[in-house]
Scaffold this active site. Structure first.
Site, PDB file in Angstrom:
ATOM      1  N   TYR A 150       0.877  -1.301  -0.015  1.00  0.00           N
ATOM      2  CA  TYR A 150       0.004   0.104   0.054  1.00  0.00           C
ATOM      3  C   TYR A 150       0.838   1.249   0.139  1.00  0.00           C
ATOM      4  CZ  TYR A 150      -3.277   3.622   1.457  1.00  0.00           C
ATOM      5  OH  TYR A 150      -4.190   4.755   1.591  1.00  0.00           O
ATOM      6  N   TYR A 209      -1.078  12.935   7.029  1.00  0.00           N
ATOM      7  CA  TYR A 209      -0.353  11.930   7.818  1.00  0.00           C
ATOM      8  C   TYR A 209       0.913  11.845   8.030  1.00  0.00           C
ATOM      9  CZ  TYR A 209      -4.573   8.695   7.920  1.00  0.00           C
ATOM     10  OH  TYR A 209      -5.800   8.468   7.996  1.00  0.00           O
ATOM     11  N   ARG A 222     -11.548  13.122   2.616  1.00  0.00           N
ATOM     12  CA  ARG A 222     -12.375  12.204   3.422  1.00  0.00           C
ATOM     13  C   ARG A 222     -14.043  11.934   2.697  1.00  0.00           C
ATOM     14  NH1 ARG A 222      -9.090   9.387   6.397  1.00  0.00           N
ATOM     15  NH2 ARG A 222      -7.746  10.614   7.872  1.00  0.00           N
ATOM     16  N   GLU A 329     -14.008  -1.510   6.757  1.00  0.00           N
ATOM     17  CA  GLU A 329     -14.051  -0.195   6.092  1.00  0.00           C
ATOM     18  C   GLU A 329     -15.370  -0.072   5.605  1.00  0.00           C
ATOM     19  OE1 GLU A 329     -10.578   1.397   4.377  1.00  0.00           O
ATOM     20  OE2 GLU A 329     -11.610   1.963   2.520  1.00  0.00           O
TER      21      GLU A 329
END
Length: 338
Positions: A150, A209, A222, A329
């Protein structure tokens, strides 16, 4: 680059439904069908359908055959293939999809190649504003440290796209499949006019992040408010994260509750700009729930029913989330126009 001729523009509109059918053929005869998605090996391959608007996502339902997901636009749709990229449009919205095979398991290079091709396509297609994007890759959490797949995918994506403007990032999902094919699949929804990114006050924006999550932070909003009240709020893949830290590593129930709280928070922020949106998840919502362990399907359904009632349409899919400790998720659309 040339693309298929555009239809006469209709209203900027998107309706989304889950339809129980064994094949997409009848849905593809409707002139306003922008895209149809099948899930798992029991649905046809794209080569069997031969229509740019159809895509099979390599994820299956853990408990039953998943319905087809159908997108309907505001006017008649044209569709075709350009340099291996499938696309369709009604003159206002564009659906597109591309798959790139990894060479010897190099997800960074596959991601960079795919996104460089897409960036060139978007610039020349007349639909330069990404609203929502989906990424599916095999074995998403394999590898250690910065070699995790990822993290490598995130690096390749940004290299392919080039410089990013965090004020215009789309909503997004990145999920791990388990088919062993090592093929990166990406599809998207774009428009002629931009949407408005939405961030969650309970969470650090993904593009901010800290370094501990990899050399390149994930690049998405988001959620995103599209440029029309006749389109739903587009919710990114959302999990049990507060700030930037995963929560409740040992409890699926607590993770699911935290995830739903995050979705409530996003909807509240979006409603400050669009008060017409329903205040809570309900019949106008469409959810995709990614569950790591298929044996938990019944427990998740019961918990969703207890918290949301039985009026929220959803598809439950078995998949890996981009952090190993996360068990579930949820992504979706909210305020869907029938």
């Amino acid at each position: 680059m040339s693309v298929a001729p555009e239809s006469q523009s209709g209203p900027l509109r998107l309706a989304v439904d889950y339809v129980h059918a064994s094949a997409p053929g009848a849905l593809l005869t409707l002139p306003e069908t922008l895209a149809v998605f099948g899930f798992g090996g029991l649905t046809p391959e794209r080569s069997e359908v031969a229509d740019a608007r159809y895509l099979r996502v390599p994820l299956s339902s853990p408990a039953e055959i998943a319905p087809l997901e159908v997108w309907r636009a505001g006017g008649p749709v044209t569709h075709g293939f350009t340099d291996g990229i499938a696309h369709s449009s009604d003159g206002e919205l564009q659906f597109g999809a591309l798959e790139v095979a990894e060479h010897q398991g190099d997800i960074l290079q596959a991601s960079q190649t795919l996104y460089a091709r897409l960036a060139a396509f978007w610039r020349g297609s007349g639909y330069p504003h990404l609203l929502r994007i989906w990424n599916y890759l095999d074995a998403i959490t394999d590898g250690e440290g910065d070699d995790e797949r990822y993290r490598q995918f995130c690096v390749g994506r940004v290299r392919g796209l080039g410089q990013l403007d965090t004020r215009t990032l789309p909503a997004a999902t990145a999920i791990g499949c388990r088919d062993g094919r090592r093929v990166l699949q990406v599809y998207w929804l774009a428009a002629r006019t931009p949407g408005t990114p939405v961030e969650n006050p309970r969470q650090v924006s993904a593009y901010r992040y800290p370094r501990e999550y990899g050399p390149q932070s994930p690049s998405f909003a988001r959620a995103l408010l599209p440029p029309s009240a006749q389109m739903p709020l587009l919710l990114s893949g959302t999990a049990s994260i507060v700030g930037h830290a995963s929560q409740h590593a040992e409890s699926l129930k607590a993770q699911l509750d935290e995830t739903l709280t995050n979705l409530d928070s996003l909807i509240a922020v979006a409603r400050a700009r669009r008060p017409d949106l329903p205040a809570h998840l309900g019949p106008s919502s469409r959810l995709k729930i990614y569950l790591r362990d298929g044996e938990d399907a019944d427990a998740v359904k019961a918990q969703l029913s207890a918290r949301l009632g039985n009026q929220v349409p959803f598809v439950l899919l078995q998949a890996d989330v981009c952090r190993r400790e996360l068990l579930v998720e949820i992504e979706g659309m909210h305020g869907v126009i029938a």
